[in-house]
Design a protein around this motif. Structure first.
Motif, PDB file in Angstrom:
ATOM      1  N   ASP A 294       0.808  -1.220   0.000  1.00  0.00           N
ATOM      2  CA  ASP A 294       0.000   0.000   0.000  1.00  0.00           C
ATOM      3  C   ASP A 294       0.840   1.269   0.000  1.00  0.00           C
ATOM      4  O   ASP A 294       0.297   2.374  -0.066  1.00  0.00           O
ATOM      5  N   GLU A 295       2.181   1.128   0.073  1.00  0.00           N
ATOM      6  CA  GLU A 295       3.062   2.297   0.065  1.00  0.00           C
ATOM      7  C   GLU A 295       3.867   2.410  -1.230  1.00  0.00           C
ATOM      8  O   GLU A 295       4.618   3.374  -1.399  1.00  0.00           O
ATOM      9  N   LEU A 296       3.710   1.452  -2.136  1.00  0.00           N
ATOM     10  CA  LEU A 296       4.510   1.467  -3.359  1.00  0.00           C
ATOM     11  C   LEU A 296       4.255   2.720  -4.198  1.00  0.00           C
ATOM     12  O   LEU A 296       5.190   3.305  -4.759  1.00  0.00           O
ATOM     13  N   ASN A 297       2.985   3.148  -4.273  1.00  0.00           N
ATOM     14  CA  ASN A 297       2.677   4.325  -5.103  1.00  0.00           C
ATOM     15  C   ASN A 297       3.095   5.633  -4.446  1.00  0.00           C
ATOM     16  O   ASN A 297       2.961   6.703  -5.044  1.00  0.00           O
ATOM     17  N   LEU A 298       3.618   5.570  -3.212  1.00  0.00           N
ATOM     18  CA  LEU A 298       4.068   6.774  -2.518  1.00  0.00           C
ATOM     19  C   LEU A 298       5.589   6.931  -2.540  1.00  0.00           C
ATOM     20  O   LEU A 298       6.107   7.939  -2.049  1.00  0.00           O
ATOM     21  N   LEU A 299       6.279   5.950  -3.095  1.00  0.00           N
ATOM     22  CA  LEU A 299       7.741   5.961  -3.031  1.00  0.00           C
ATOM     23  C   LEU A 299       8.359   7.170  -3.728  1.00  0.00           C
ATOM     24  O   LEU A 299       9.428   7.640  -3.332  1.00  0.00           O
ATOM     25  N   PHE A 300       7.702   7.676  -4.755  1.00  0.00           N
ATOM     26  CA  PHE A 300       8.275   8.787  -5.526  1.00  0.00           C
ATOM     27  C   PHE A 300       7.803  10.145  -5.029  1.00  0.00           C
ATOM     28  O   PHE A 300       8.102  11.164  -5.647  1.00  0.00           O
ATOM     29  N   ARG A 301       7.098  10.156  -3.907  1.00  0.00           N
ATOM     30  CA  ARG A 301       6.682  11.428  -3.319  1.00  0.00           C
ATOM     31  C   ARG A 301       7.851  12.011  -2.531  1.00  0.00           C
ATOM     32  O   ARG A 301       8.510  11.307  -1.766  1.00  0.00           O
ATOM     33  N   PRO A 302       8.137  13.306  -2.700  1.00  0.00           N
ATOM     34  CA  PRO A 302       9.263  13.905  -1.960  1.00  0.00           C
ATOM     35  C   PRO A 302       9.109  13.747  -0.452  1.00  0.00           C
ATOM     36  O   PRO A 302       8.016  13.898   0.094  1.00  0.00           O
ATOM     37  N   PHE A 303      10.201  13.389   0.208  1.00  0.00           N
ATOM     38  CA  PHE A 303      10.314  13.226   1.659  1.00  0.00           C
ATOM     39  C   PHE A 303       9.602  11.983   2.186  1.00  0.00           C
ATOM     40  O   PHE A 303       9.516  11.798   3.396  1.00  0.00           O
ATOM     41  N   ARG A 305       9.267   8.229   3.234  1.00  0.00           N
ATOM     42  CA  ARG A 305      10.065   7.074   3.611  1.00  0.00           C
ATOM     43  C   ARG A 305       9.118   6.001   4.104  1.00  0.00           C
ATOM     44  O   ARG A 305       8.202   6.278   4.893  1.00  0.00           O
ATOM     45  N   GLY A 306       9.343   4.788   3.654  1.00  0.00           N
ATOM     46  CA  GLY A 306       8.451   3.694   4.012  1.00  0.00           C
ATOM     47  C   GLY A 306       8.420   3.442   5.517  1.00  0.00           C
ATOM     48  O   GLY A 306       9.328   3.812   6.259  1.00  0.00           O
ATOM     49  N   SER A 307       7.336   2.805   5.941  1.00  0.00           N
ATOM     50  CA  SER A 307       7.177   2.538   7.373  1.00  0.00           C
ATOM     51  C   SER A 307       8.246   1.594   7.904  1.00  0.00           C
ATOM     52  O   SER A 307       8.565   1.615   9.101  1.00  0.00           O
ATOM     53  N   ASN A 308       8.842   0.781   7.042  1.00  0.00           N
ATOM     54  CA  ASN A 308       9.902  -0.131   7.489  1.00  0.00           C
ATOM     55  C   ASN A 308      11.294   0.469   7.276  1.00  0.00           C
ATOM     56  O   ASN A 308      12.303  -0.224   7.392  1.00  0.00           O
ATOM     57  N   ALA A 309      11.355   1.767   6.923  1.00  0.00           N
ATOM     58  CA  ALA A 309      12.649   2.422   6.715  1.00  0.00           C
ATOM     59  C   ALA A 309      12.651   3.810   7.335  1.00  0.00           C
ATOM     60  O   ALA A 309      13.345   4.708   6.869  1.00  0.00           O
ATOM     61  N   ALA A 310      11.855   3.989   8.407  1.00  0.00           N
ATOM     62  CA  ALA A 310      11.721   5.321   8.987  1.00  0.00           C
ATOM     63  C   ALA A 310      13.032   5.807   9.606  1.00  0.00           C
ATOM     64  O   ALA A 310      13.284   7.014   9.676  1.00  0.00           O
ATOM     65  N   ARG A 311      13.867   4.868  10.077  1.00  0.00           N
ATOM     66  CA  ARG A 311      15.116   5.262  10.746  1.00  0.00           C
ATOM     67  C   ARG A 311      16.308   5.262   9.807  1.00  0.00           C
ATOM     68  O   ARG A 311      17.440   5.483  10.251  1.00  0.00           O
ATOM     69  N   ALA A 312      16.101   5.011   8.559  1.00  0.00           N
ATOM     70  CA  ALA A 312      17.219   4.976   7.606  1.00  0.00           C
ATOM     71  C   ALA A 312      17.706   6.396   7.332  1.00  0.00           C
ATOM     72  O   ALA A 312      16.954   7.362   7.438  1.00  0.00           O
ATOM     73  N   ASP A 313      18.983   6.490   6.975  1.00  0.00           N
ATOM     74  CA  ASP A 313      19.543   7.795   6.619  1.00  0.00           C
ATOM     75  C   ASP A 313      18.927   8.275   5.308  1.00  0.00           C
ATOM     76  O   ASP A 313      18.528   7.493   4.451  1.00  0.00           O
ATOM     77  N   GLY A 314      18.916   9.576   5.157  1.00  0.00           N
ATOM     78  CA  GLY A 314      18.388  10.158   3.932  1.00  0.00           C
ATOM     79  C   GLY A 314      17.165  11.011   4.212  1.00  0.00           C
ATOM     80  O   GLY A 314      16.643  11.057   5.326  1.00  0.00           O
ATOM     81  N   ILE A 333       8.803   4.717 -15.258  1.00  0.00           N
ATOM     82  CA  ILE A 333       9.440   4.058 -14.129  1.00  0.00           C
ATOM     83  C   ILE A 333       8.379   3.295 -13.358  1.00  0.00           C
ATOM     84  O   ILE A 333       7.281   3.818 -13.121  1.00  0.00           O
ATOM     85  N   GLU A 334       8.674   2.062 -13.024  1.00  0.00           N
ATOM     86  CA  GLU A 334       7.747   1.192 -12.291  1.00  0.00           C
ATOM     87  C   GLU A 334       8.495   0.555 -11.126  1.00  0.00           C
ATOM     88  O   GLU A 334       9.699   0.311 -11.208  1.00  0.00           O
ATOM     89  N   VAL A 335       7.748   0.276 -10.065  1.00  0.00           N
ATOM     90  CA  VAL A 335       8.349  -0.323  -8.885  1.00  0.00           C
ATOM     91  C   VAL A 335       7.416  -1.408  -8.355  1.00  0.00           C
ATOM     92  O   VAL A 335       6.196  -1.265  -8.385  1.00  0.00           O
ATOM     93  N   ARG A 336       8.000  -2.504  -7.895  1.00  0.00           N
ATOM     94  CA  ARG A 336       7.209  -3.580  -7.304  1.00  0.00           C
ATOM     95  C   ARG A 336       8.102  -4.376  -6.368  1.00  0.00           C
ATOM     96  O   ARG A 336       9.344  -4.289  -6.422  1.00  0.00           O
ATOM     97  N   ASN A 337       7.475  -5.128  -5.492  1.00  0.00           N
ATOM     98  CA  ASN A 337       8.209  -6.013  -4.607  1.00  0.00           C
ATOM     99  C   ASN A 337       8.587  -7.272  -5.367  1.00  0.00           C
ATOM    100  O   ASN A 337       7.750  -7.880  -6.052  1.00  0.00           O
ATOM    101  N   GLY A 338       9.843  -7.643  -5.259  1.00  0.00           N
ATOM    102  CA  GLY A 338      10.311  -8.822  -5.963  1.00  0.00           C
ATOM    103  C   GLY A 338       9.869 -10.107  -5.284  1.00  0.00           C
ATOM    104  O   GLY A 338       9.515 -10.136  -4.104  1.00  0.00           O
TER     105      GLY A 338
END
Length: 352
Positions: A294-303, A305-314, A333-338
């Motif tokens: 449910d977060e894949l379509n939000l990946l290209f939104r500025p700022f 960060r996914g819920s499982n990467a909230a503490r990652a740098d960047g 550009i397309e994105v999906r979980n492998g």
């Protein structure tokens, strides 16, 4: 008397009493049969043929003018209604009501006014989307700036309270790091803003994607080795696209940096470059945690960060810049979980 007058084409008018007339005339119908026409009237007025023709012409002229007036009124009303709708919509847009649309008005079919109304709605939708995007980015930027500025203020306050320079030195080093992160984030925001503006006058050249991929792999091999991540080139075809080499290099670098950052130790990042019909397909696959569906379509939104990467740098700007670079090059550009975990990003660029 009737038998003598009627066959000669003459008419007979009788007046049985005052104010009442009876007329007889023999006529031949379209079927060839001869009949006697009887007419009764309270007046006896016989118009000359010339006068009768003038009356007929005047009546026809009057009816024609009436018809032309009705048609002209209908046409003017049909044209005025959509024009007034366009004027009202323009005023509302000027007053800040960006959701204004002309819509389909009565009287609009497939003429120029219908096309103008459609173009206005497209323009209004584009303006509304751009303003909404800018507002969202501004809100996100304000939120992202608040935390580092608060930390910087706290660090400076602690350094001010230090009793000697040696005690304050670590705080100044932390402040330097915060300033560097702020500078990097603002630089990324500036780059994204320029790309959102459409990159007017962007210089295009023939870019060898295979060479670009090999250079990027060598550039990021140090980062990958530091994180014990293997960079693997599955297959690389020699493909050429028309674009800006610097922007494409930046987009590829952001993709590789993102994949390395989220790959576990001992993980692998696979990169494939192949031709698919009239496009160069660049596929990058990591074996990290992936992203919730449910977060894949939000990946290209500025700022974002996914819920499982909230503490990652960047700062969540890398993929937004990648998307914009791909768009200005006319790509997708397309994105999906492998399968089996990880994230797979596919970039398609038109071949030169």
């Amino acid at each position: 008397l009737l038998q003598a007058w009627l066959p000669s084409g003459q008419s007979i008018v009788l007046q049985p009493r005052k104010g009442f007339y009876v007329a007889f005339q023999q006529v031949t119908g379209a079927d060839g049969h001869t009949r006697q026409l009887l007419a009764m009237s309270r007046s006896h007025v016989r118009l000359r043929p010339q006068t009768r023709e003038k009356i007929y012409l005047a009546a026809q002229l009057l009816l024609s003018l009436l018809f032309i007036g009705v048609v002209g009124w209908w046409v003017a009303r049909s044209v005025a209604r959509p024009v007034q709708a366009l004027r009202r919509a323009t005023r509302r847009m000027a007053e800040g009501e960006l959701s204004t649309r002309v819509g389909r008005q009565r009287g609009l079919a497939h003429d120029e006014l219908a096309q103008l109304a459609g173009d206005f709605d497209l323009m209004a939708g584009r303006i509304e989307a751009l303003v909404a995007h800018d507002r969202a980015v501004l809100q996100d930027l304000s939120h992202e700036l608040r935390s580092p500025l608060a930390r910087l203020q706290l660090i400076i306050d602690l350094a001010r309270r230090s009793s000697d320079p040696s005690e304050a030195e670590p705080y100044f080093l932390q402040a330097e790091g915060e300033i560097a992160r702020l500078d990097h984030m603002l630089g990324e925001m500036l780059a994204l803003s320029r790309m959102e503006g459409g990159l007017p006058g962007m210089e295009r050249e023939r870019v060898d994607l295979a060479e670009l991929v090999h250079d990027a792999i060598e550039q990021f091999r140090i980062d990958a080795d530091a994180g014990r991540v293997e960079l693997k080139l599955a297959s690389v075809d020699s493909l050429v696209v028309s674009g800006n080499a610097m922007l494409l290099e930046r987009a590829l670098g952001n993709l590789l940096a993102n994949a390395i950052k989220f790959s576990p130790e001992g993980g692998q990042v696979e990169l494939t470059l192949r031709a698919e019909q009239r496009f160069a397909a660049l596929v990058l696959r990591d074996h990290g945690p992936g992203v919730p569906d449910d977060e894949l379509n939000l990946l290209f939104r500025p700022f974002f960060r996914g819920s499982n990467a909230a503490r990652a740098d960047g700062h969540g700007l890398g993929l937004a810049i990648v998307e914009r670079v791909v768009q200005v090059h006319g790509g997708t550009i397309e994105v999906r979980n492998g399968d089996g975990g990880g994230l797979e990003i596919r970039v398609g660029l038109p071949l030169a």
